[in-house]
Design a protein around this motif. Structure first.
Motif, PDB file in Angstrom:
ATOM      1  N   TYR A 149       0.842  -1.181   0.000  1.00  0.00           N
ATOM      2  CA  TYR A 149       0.000   0.000   0.000  1.00  0.00           C
ATOM      3  C   TYR A 149       0.888   1.246   0.000  1.00  0.00           C
ATOM      4  CZ  TYR A 149      -3.889  -2.980   1.370  1.00  0.00           C
ATOM      5  OH  TYR A 149      -4.856  -3.947   1.404  1.00  0.00           O
ATOM      6  N   PRO A 150       0.536   2.259  -0.762  1.00  0.00           N
ATOM      7  CA  PRO A 150       1.293   3.517  -0.706  1.00  0.00           C
ATOM      8  C   PRO A 150       1.216   4.114   0.698  1.00  0.00           C
ATOM      9  CG  PRO A 150      -0.134   3.475  -2.632  1.00  0.00           C
ATOM     10  CD  PRO A 150      -0.498   2.286  -1.785  1.00  0.00           C
ATOM     11  N   ASP A 151       2.332   4.624   1.186  1.00  0.00           N
ATOM     12  CA  ASP A 151       2.444   5.257   2.508  1.00  0.00           C
ATOM     13  C   ASP A 151       2.056   4.324   3.654  1.00  0.00           C
ATOM     14  OD1 ASP A 151       3.361   7.724   1.479  1.00  0.00           O
ATOM     15  OD2 ASP A 151       1.305   8.198   0.897  1.00  0.00           O
ATOM     16  N   ALA A 152       2.280   3.029   3.469  1.00  0.00           N
ATOM     17  CA  ALA A 152       1.977   2.044   4.513  1.00  0.00           C
ATOM     18  C   ALA A 152       3.270   1.600   5.201  1.00  0.00           C
ATOM     19  CB  ALA A 152       1.286   0.833   3.900  1.00  0.00           C
ATOM     20  N   ILE A 153       3.103   0.878   6.278  1.00  0.00           N
ATOM     21  CA  ILE A 153       4.227   0.229   6.943  1.00  0.00           C
ATOM     22  C   ILE A 153       4.304  -1.189   6.391  1.00  0.00           C
ATOM     23  CG2 ILE A 153       5.092  -0.656   9.138  1.00  0.00           C
ATOM     24  CD1 ILE A 153       3.751   1.716  10.503  1.00  0.00           C
ATOM     25  N   VAL A 154       5.494  -1.600   5.984  1.00  0.00           N
ATOM     26  CA  VAL A 154       5.690  -2.932   5.418  1.00  0.00           C
ATOM     27  C   VAL A 154       6.500  -3.764   6.402  1.00  0.00           C
ATOM     28  CG1 VAL A 154       6.659  -4.278   3.521  1.00  0.00           C
ATOM     29  CG2 VAL A 154       5.569  -2.080   3.053  1.00  0.00           C
TER      30      VAL A 154
END
Length: 117
Positions: A90-95
């Motif tokens: 997801y864009p601007d998510a924590i991975v």
């Protein structure tokens, strides 16, 4: 004689195109190696993320998920990064980078859970 000239010119053109392509690819790849950009193994669709967590400590993963909930951020899980096109990020998510988790410690079919290490 004409065939040798055409072959020499063709070879030179192909060599020049390969040089231009490889240079462009290298320059584009450098830009995408930002620590907040993640991609799949095919490098089809780089995605800018908030942060990448690569930790095997359970408490760290729990804290990261709590932080994401408090900040209303999405969380993605990266296994081996083989999704074509990076559509699992997801864009601007924590991975959560789970690539170091390579052992199955326990599987509970009744609860539909597994524990990795």
């Amino acid at each position: 004689m004409f065939i040798k000239v055409v072959n020499s010119k063709s070879f030179f053109i192909v060599l020049l195109l390969l040089l231009v392509y490889s240079t462009a690819f290298t320059l584009l790849l450098k830009d995408k190696q930002d620590e907040n950009v993640i991609t799949d193994v095919a490098r089809l669709m780089p995605t800018k993320i908030k942060k990448l967590i690569k930790d095997k400590e359970e408490w760290s993963l729990i804290e990261t998920i709590k932080e994401a909930n408090q900040s209303d951020l999405k969380v993605s899980i990266a296994g081996k990064r083989h999704s074509q096109g990076g559509h699992t990020y997801y864009p601007d998510a924590i991975v959560l980078d789970m690539t170091e988790f390579n052992q199955v410690l326990h599987v509970d079919p009744d609860k539909k859970t597994s524990y990795m290490g």
